[in-house]
Design an enzyme around this catalytic site. Structure first.
Site, mmCIF file in Angstrom:
data_model
loop_
_atom_site.group_PDB
_atom_site.id
_atom_site.type_symbol
_atom_site.label_atom_id
_atom_site.label_comp_id
_atom_site.label_asym_id
_atom_site.label_seq_id
_atom_site.Cartn_x
_atom_site.Cartn_y
_atom_site.Cartn_z
ATOM 1 N N LYS A 145 2.846 36.188 40.400
ATOM 2 C CA LYS A 145 3.617 35.744 41.572
ATOM 3 C C LYS A 145 4.030 36.887 42.506
ATOM 4 O O LYS A 145 3.212 37.353 43.289
ATOM 5 C CB LYS A 145 4.812 34.911 41.097
ATOM 6 C CG LYS A 145 4.320 33.713 40.229
ATOM 7 C CD LYS A 145 5.267 32.591 40.149
ATOM 8 C CE LYS A 145 4.863 31.519 39.163
ATOM 9 N NZ LYS A 145 4.204 30.362 39.733
ATOM 10 N N ASP A 165 8.017 36.785 29.343
ATOM 11 C CA ASP A 165 7.149 36.256 30.391
ATOM 12 C C ASP A 165 7.957 36.269 31.690
ATOM 13 O O ASP A 165 8.747 35.355 31.952
ATOM 14 C CB ASP A 165 6.687 34.838 30.022
ATOM 15 C CG ASP A 165 5.801 34.238 31.101
ATOM 16 O OD1 ASP A 165 5.695 34.838 32.191
ATOM 17 O OD2 ASP A 165 5.226 33.165 30.855
ATOM 18 N N TYR A 201 6.891 27.396 29.722
ATOM 19 C CA TYR A 201 5.479 27.275 30.091
ATOM 20 C C TYR A 201 4.958 28.676 30.373
ATOM 21 O O TYR A 201 5.589 29.448 31.097
ATOM 22 C CB TYR A 201 5.357 26.397 31.344
ATOM 23 C CG TYR A 201 3.961 26.268 31.904
ATOM 24 C CD1 TYR A 201 3.022 25.455 31.274
ATOM 25 C CD2 TYR A 201 3.583 26.941 33.062
ATOM 26 C CE1 TYR A 201 1.741 25.327 31.792
ATOM 27 C CE2 TYR A 201 2.311 26.812 33.589
ATOM 28 C CZ TYR A 201 1.390 26.001 32.946
ATOM 29 O OH TYR A 201 0.129 25.867 33.465
HETATM 30 N N1 HOZ Z 1 2.988 25.087 37.139
HETATM 31 C C1 HOZ Z 1 3.315 25.794 38.327
HETATM 32 C C2 HOZ Z 1 4.752 26.144 38.431
HETATM 33 N N2 HOZ Z 1 5.501 26.082 37.273
HETATM 34 C C3 HOZ Z 1 2.947 25.011 39.531
HETATM 35 C C4 HOZ Z 1 1.751 25.567 40.118
HETATM 36 C C5 HOZ Z 1 1.299 24.885 41.392
HETATM 37 O O1 HOZ Z 1 1.243 23.689 41.496
HETATM 38 O O2 HOZ Z 1 0.973 25.627 42.281
#
Ligand code: HOZ
Length: 422
Positions: free
Chosen positions: A267, A239, A144
């Site tokens: 992050k 990534d 992702y």
């Molecule tokens: N898709 C995000 C982690 N893989 C989650 C983001 C969130 O809910 O803060």
């Protein structure tokens, strides 16, 4: 454990926010029950509006590698509040953060700051296309890269969690610019380059996957990625939104000693505030406006709040490299608690890990999608009821912080052992 106030807030939120949440996995749809509404965090713990405390293994989905309310980060934010939170004009701090990123990941000869991981991958892809004059992107099933239209093809994270194979709203023309291959398959990669090598602008991957749960690349896969992209003039994009500054200061590229052409970050580099960055070879990054003709911009890009918080975090990690060993040992203890259990496979790299309810091995989405998600759901519930907050999805990695002390780790390991002993 009661969640009455959280349930009331969820009901209210659902009236105004789709699903009651601002990011789908938070809704607990795949594990059931009410998502606790969080009031505050401190160190390794979260406290909800119902008065429950949890040892937190989400850590804001990765950024909080030093825990909640880490004092140097708070101090940096306080200092910024005295001078202003956004200028839309350049500041010295932005150079400092870009320099710290380059020092940690020397493959990033030049860096551009943005506001999220999604922006970073979207922009990196545009730059790679502008640089190569090609359109096609290879990504890997279960990875992702944020909610970028063309990268949502066979994506992990919330899409895997909710069982959405291909999202509505992405024009087929966009999706057709993406070729999704099985992670860790050298064969599939070789075939793709054999057939379409002269059309491939970029290959993008999570060099350790967090978004189908934690999946680890093989050495052969990494080597093939580097050789084939080099041979065919495609841009190799790591990534490292999750792995950057988490697996090592220089992320997965340092750990595996591979030099990608471009890297995306998010992050940790924001210390818990919204940020992203992309960087790479100077000849590629020189295509970005205003130097080159690939356009990318942002009002809040490089804003002093996120940049200062990120700088404080990155500098602390740099000054205390022993943190990475400490994290590794603590995560190893948590993973050892379920070691040897039949039908369970634990993948871990440093402080990222996943308990897969699958006999293993789990090396790709094809493996991960066969997990017993009901088993995971029971595991999640067991832990939550004991005050341990794991990601509410089989297809998200758990994260640890340096604030997870002996007691937190022991409590977690005991609760895990108790679940499997039952
Ligand atoms: N898709 C995000 C982690 N893989 C989650 C983001 C969130 O809910 O803060």
């Amino acid at each position: 454990m009661t969640l009455d106030k959280s349930a009331a807030l969820l009901a209210r939120a659902q009236q105004i926010i789709p699903g009651g949440v601002n990011s789908p996995v938070r809704a607990f749809r795949s594990v059931g029950g009410t998502p606790p509404f969080i009031e505050r965090g401190d160190g390794c713990r979260l406290y909800d509006v119902d008065g429950n405390a949890y040892i937190d293994y989400i850590c804001s989905w990765g950024p909080l590698i030093l825990g909640h309310r880490f004092p140097p980060v708070l101090e940096a934010i306080r200092e910024v509040l005295e001078v202003g939170t956004s200028f839309g004009a350049p500041t010295e701090r932005e150079i400092e953060l870009a320099e710290e990123i380059r020092a940690a990941a020397p493959s990033c000869e030049m860096v551009r700051l943005v506001n999220s991981g999604t922006e970073a991958t979207m922009s990196a892809l545009r730059v790679a296309r502008g640089f190569t004059g090609r359109e096609l992107t290879i990504k890997f099933e279960g990875c992702y890269h944020g909610h970028v239209d063309s990268l949502l093809v066979k994506a992990g994270s919330g899409m895997a969690t909710l069982g959405i194979a291909d999202t509505a709203g992405v024009p087929p023309g966009f999706a057709n610019t993406t070729l999704a291959l099985p992670y860790n398959s050298v064969e599939a990669l070789e075939a793709a380059f054999r057939e379409r090598g002269d059309q491939i602008a970029a290959v993008i991957l999570e060099p350790v996957v967090g978004n189908m749960g934690c999946v680890i690349p093989t050495r052969e896969f990494l080597t093939a990625l580097r050789l084939l992209t080099e041979k065919h003039g495609a841009v190799l994009i790591f990534d490292e939104v999750m792995t950057g500054f988490r697996l090592a200061l220089g992320g997965a590229q340092e750990l595996f000693n591979i030099r990608p052409d471009m890297t995306t970050f998010g992050k940790v580099i924001g210390g818990g505030l919204p940020i992203g960055a992309y960087g790479g070879r100077a000849d590629i990054m020189s295509r970005v406006a205003p130097v080159g003709n690939v356009y990318q911009a942002g009002t809040l890009s490089g804003n002093p709040l996120a940049v200062s918080a990120g700088l404080a975090m990155v500098r602390h990690l740099k000054a205390h490299p022993e943190i990475y060993n400490q994290l590794d040992e603590a995560a190893a203890r948590i993973c050892a608690a379920g070691g040897g259990v039949e039908g369970v496979t634990i993948n871990r790299v440093g402080s990222m890990f996943t308990y897969f309810f699958h006999p293993g091995p789990v090396n790709s989405w094809d493996d991960a999608k066969r997990c017993d998600t009901e088993g995971f759901k029971a595991f999640h519930r067991h832990l939550l009821e004991r005050g341990i907050y794991f990601p509410p999805s089989q297809y998200e990695a758990a994260f640890l912080s340096a604030a997870h002390d002996e007691e937190a780790v022991d409590t977690t390991a005991s609760a895990i052992a108790e679940f499997f002993a039952a």
